[in-house]
Every structure is written in C-alpha cells, then in structure tokens.
Design a protein around this motif. Sequence first.
Motif: not given
Length: 767
Positions: A37-57
């Motif tokens: 679920f977490i992985l899916v959540y990460r993918v789905v919400c990727f574009k909503d982030q102000d900063q991509y780096l922490p999200w990607l890591l």
Amino acid sequence: MATNTQDSTHLPLQETIVHSNKTARAIELMVLSLLVFILVYRVVCFKDQDQYLPWLLAFLCESWFTFIWTLCVCIKWNQCITKTYPDRLLKRVSESEFPSIDIFVTTADPILEPSIITMNTVLSLLAIECPVDKLALYLSDDGCSPLTFYSFVETTKFAKLWVPFCKKYNIQVRAPFRYFNSQSSPLESESLEFQQEWKSLKKEYGELCKKIDLAAQRPFLCDHDTDFGVFCGVHRLDHPSIIKVISENKEGTPSDLPHVIYISREKSPKHQHHYKAGAMNVLTRVSGVMTNAPLMLNVDCDMYANNPQVFLHAMCMVFAFYNGLKDDPFGNQLANLFYLAYGISSIQGPFYAGSGCFHRRKVIYGSSPDDMTKSDNISNEDLQKIFGKSIELRESAARILSESNSKIENRSSPSSCIEAAIHVASCSYEYGTSWGIQVGWLYGSTSEDILTGLGIHGRGWKSAITSSDMFAFLGCAPTTYPSTLKQQKRWGSGTIEILFTDKNPLLLTIKANLWFRQALAYLWLCLWPAHSVPGICYASLPAYCIITGSHFFPKVNERPFLIFMGIFVIYNLYVFWEFRRIGLSLRMWWNLQRIVRVNTMTAWLYGFISVIPKLMGLSKTTFEVTQKEYKSHDLEKDNERGVPIGTLKCLLAHQTLANLGFIYAAFTYDKSPMIVPGVVILLVNMVALVNGMLRLLKVDYSENWMVVLELGLGEMFCSVWLLLCFWEFLKGLFGNGNYGIPSSTIWKSGAFALLFVHLCRRSSQWF
Ligand SMILES: O=c1ccn([C@@H]2O[C@H](COP(=O)(O)OP(=O)(O)O[C@H]3O[C@H](CO)[C@@H](O)[C@H](O)[C@H]3O)[C@@H](O)[C@H]2O)c(=O)[nH]1
Ligand SMILES: [Mn+2]
C-alpha cells in the motif's frame, strides 16, 4: 539386538515436528500488504509533492524493505524443528556400530583467545558421551604458540582424571570452568566418595589453571632437548609444520583417552594461508591420513560442548538416514533468528555457522547425494588432481568416497603417520588441487562457513539442526562493543562477497541443486549488509525533512498516515510476540531492535563498503580474530552491569545461562571510524529535533492549533525513535574514558553533520 522390544524399534530416532504458523503468517502477510500500500501511495501521490527528493528516496528505500520482507515471509512460511532421541538409539544400535568421528578445534592466538578457554573446550569435547575408540581430537594452532602446546599437554594430563569423573557421575556440564563456577562446593546429599573426588578434581583444575596462567606470564624458554624445541625462534607466520601426537589410544581401551593431536600447519609469507578455512583444510587432510573418520565435528576454540549427549543426537540422524531418509550433513548452529532457522529447517536445512557442526567427510570431499548410485571408482589421476600428491591421503579419500554404508576402519596409530601428516600440512600442498575450490572449506570469503555450507546445499544435500532442551554448544560473544563491530563487519563483508563468487545462490539454484526457497534464504543472508545503504538513507530522511520543512510522511490528519502507523505498531508488536514465545524478555527485545539499527549504520555499512576495493582487486579482506574474554570472578556483578550487546550467541546465552560471565558489557568505544556514520545520524537528528521543537514553540496555539498537524509530527516521531535507538551513543557523547566516544570521532562526525545540515538547506532549493 535381541532385547529390542517392538516399541523401541518402531519409534523413530528423529522426528520433524511442524509448528503451526498460521497467526504469524497472517501478520506477516498483513505487514507485506501494508508495505505494498505504501509503495502504491508513493507512486500515486508523487506528482503532488513540493519536493521530489525525499519522496523518491523514501520510495526506493521502502521498495527495498518490501523486497527483504518478502524474502523473510518466504523463508519463514513453514516452520519445523527436528527432535532426536538418543535413548531410543542406544536401545537399538550397539555403540560398536557407531561410525567414528574426528573432532577439530581451531585456535589462532593465545592472547585474543586465552588458552584456558580453548582448553575448556577441549575438555568438554574429550568428555562427550561417545565410545573412546571412536574419537580423535585435533587442535589446530594457527598461532604456533608454545603456550598453547604446553597448555594442551597439561590439559590432556588433567583430562585423564576429568573424563572418567564426568562419565562416572554423569556430570551435565563438562567444561570445568562452567562446572566449578556454578557450584562452589559439592552437594551435601551426594555420596562421600563423590564429594572427595569432586574436591580433588577442583584442586587439580585449579592447579591446571595456575600452570597455564604462570606460563602465560613469562616468555617461553625453548629447550632444544624437550618437546618444545621445535618452537624455538619460530615466527607464527613463517615456520614448518609441527604435528605432535599427545595421547594415543593404541588398543582402543575404553578407560583411556581418545587420540589427542596437536597441529600447527606450515606457514610462509610466500603462501596464502586462508585463515580459518585454510586451517580447516589442513585439519581435514591430517585427520584423513591419521584416523580418517567418516564423520567430523568442528568447533571454534571458545565453543564448549554444553550437552554431553551431542554426539548421540547426531548419531540419531546418521542412523535415521540408514533407515531410509535422505542423507544430510549435520547442522547444529546457534541461530540468532529462531524463526528464520525454523523456517529454513523446513527447506533444505539451516546454514552452516562455522562451529558446532557435524559433517560427513565425504560431503566435505565434494560428493553429491546422487554419487551414491554412481560407480565407486575414481581414477588415481583424478584423485591426485582433487586431493593432491600424498598417496596416503588419496587412498584414504578413495576409501571415504567409495564407502557404501560399510564401516571405514583405519585405526592404525596416528604416531605412525606423522610423516604423511606433515606432508599434507605444508603450505604449498594445495597448489594445483581442488582444496578450497571444490573440496574442503571453500576460499574466497571471510564467512567461509556460509560459503562452504552454500556449496554443500548447492550439491543438493540437506542439513539439520537438532533441538533438545540443552543447547549443544555455547560460545563467547565479543565482550566489548569495538570487537562486536569488528566481528559484524567481517561477517558483513564475508556474506556480501559470496554474491560475487561462483557460489551465488541464484546461480546455484539455476545451474546446480540448490532449492529455490533455500536460495532465497541465502540471498536474504548475503544481502544483509547491503541493507545498510537504504537503512542509513531512511534514517536521514526525517532529519532532512524537519530541517528543510518538507515531508516524506503524510500529515497526521491524513488517512494514509494510518498505514505507516499501522506498520510501525504491528511490526514491533509482532517481533515482541516472537521474542516472548521463545521466552525472551522485553528488555531483550528492546536491546535487539536497537542494536540492529545501530549495527546497520555502522559495521554493516563498513562491511559493505570494504568489499568494493576487494572486488576491484585493490585489497584483500582479512580475518581479524575476535577477542575472547575469560573472567572467573564475580559473575553476579557482571550480570547487573550494562547492556548486553546484541549478537546471536549472546541472545541464546542470555536466555539460559544468565551467569555465563563473558556476555555482558556496557558500551565502550575506541577510535574505530566505524561508529562515525552512527554518530552523524545521531547528531543530525538532534539538530533536527531542536529545529522541530523551536517550530512547535512558535505556533500560536490560541489562534489555530491545527497548524501543528502541518509541522511534520510523523518525521519528529521518527527522529525521537532514532534517538532512542542511538541512546547508547548519546551517552557515549558525554561518557568518560572508555565509556565515552573519543573526541576526535565526535569532531569528525560533527563536521559531517554540519555538512549534512548545510547540504539539506542547499538541496531544498534544487529539488
Ligand atoms: O587465521 C585464523 C583465524 C581464525 N581461526 C579460528 O576461527 C575461529 C573463529 O574465529 P572468531 O574470531 O571466533 O570468529 P567469530 O566471528 O566468532 O566466528 C564466527 O564466524 C566465523 C566466520 O566469520 C566462523 O568461521 C566461525 O566458525 C563463527 O563462529 C576461532 O576458533 C579461531 O581460532 C583460525 O583458526 N585461523
Ligand atoms: Mn568466535
């Protein structure tokens, strides 16, 4: 036997008991699905982030955790243990039918490995329940030390009293230091005769300790006319082979001692000696020409036999095999993760952990399970290619390999084979042979045990671990934090380098006979140090986010936050529940969960990194021997002090023998660079927490307290959790003397921490 009753012949000698595992499976699958679920959540919400780096890591690290967890679930899916029944065995098989056994003890340094520890191991092994004429004990001394030799000679004399005493009174623990420590005087209820013998043995043992102590304190005078002459002027890394038969049981007299043999293999700076693996191969060859027992047991110098019945337990498996089950080399290891061990037991069997393990000689000689059906004849030429030039060794190996369940008898006296033994112990013997490559202990990893076991499983053999109420062997875990780090680093680099050999588990499962799930288990083990990279990355994320005011967790009032919290709570409760089921305490759980994180970011990281220059051919990994500590005094006090350092042997000893005495120590530190990353993480998180607190203080709660929820409480919680994990380091920052982290380390770490904080600030503008 005529006296066999129906019952005893029908009862099995060994039984596999399957544990029901449904609840655990359900929880493991639940954790796995939350991770997904977490992985899916990460993918789905990727574009909503102000900063991509922490999200990607975070996404990358969590993908890794999910992968490792999947491996764990696969390994632990089925759980079983093997029970063996020595009493049934003794009713069915007469002792004369037992195969003989060669026991190997390795030691490398009388200072790091105090002789008295090694000698206690020797005594416990000489006294195991096994017909004397079936047994030979070989001690390999890589330190080429006259002190070790002297101690060994004196110990053998003492053994002539000790062994009969143990057998006569059926003593449970046959390592005298443990036996006499647990009891300060003989029980009043015992017979007078026993009390007298007890006292006289205690005195004799005291004398032995004194002799060894005295000898250790002064330089050895090597008198050319005595047995010690050969040690004159030798250097431990440059000397000819020394092989001495200390006691010989020519007639196989049951009241006498078994054969006792000292070996210090030839060493020369020109030749690689391959550390323990090399020593094991010399032991295998020398015993091959001297006694050639079809079974062997190898033990580290600090691992005494805690259960005198251990040989009989192993025999249950041997005879169980003769009764038609599949053949296996015998595993008897102390595993840190019981459930993983139980899990692997239901696949091809536990890993070989280097000590306390029985092997069939023919397995070590490279045979496969299906060789049994092939013709026995190996040409002499092939034998020479594999085993080397020694005619005696080739003959003995041929006998082992062609064995078709018939007994292999070769009780010619060891002292008549010295010349052949010296030949096979020479340092150039292995050139152009298969030793270390196909046969014997394999070279190429400092975790030679795992590599060798992998080779054996790769040929399709199974292994088994016996479980009885008493641990078969007990050993010392390092007593100080610096030596724990060294050991863990060695294990780390040793396991990961296996992936780069031709024994890579995935290769073996495709090309050879390693079972797929067993390969996953090995993969899990070998990837263990690689865990350090995502580990350290994930541990820096909360600090990064707090400092830069970004997020890698959902906010507390958002739904997905529940997934993260769920995993945290369920996982920790689950591990605690596992601990409770095997009787470990809350404290133990807490220590282990902390130390795993700390080790990940220190020793494992270094183990992982140190493999890189080795793979590039720039360096060689070396085997640094772990310091073993001998304390005979004040065991009670030691127990109260300090934090147990989380290593596997410690874990087991903690449970059963709380007063073993070696095991406990408060954290001490040396200048090792290994702790630097740990201290950096600690400092960075402290900075972050201060930052976060200040921000919380600035909030005007009367106006709108809801803004607090925006302030990254999840990240703050992680930071606090990390601080708790590194609590011992935190104390070390302020500790004195050995208990404090050296100031040079603190400065270095401080500099890195500042750099990190600086980079955080800069990078938040870039990403
Ligand atoms: O050059 C050497 C180095 C070590 N040893 C012996 O190897 C054994 C294990 O060494 P130790 O320093 O105690 O290492 P540990 O990390 O405690 O040992 C574990 O890990 C090793 C692999 O890293 C395995 O070989 C061991 O069996 C296993 O108990 C000891 O008996 C040593 O005397 C040698 O004989 N020759
Ligand atoms: Mn050890």
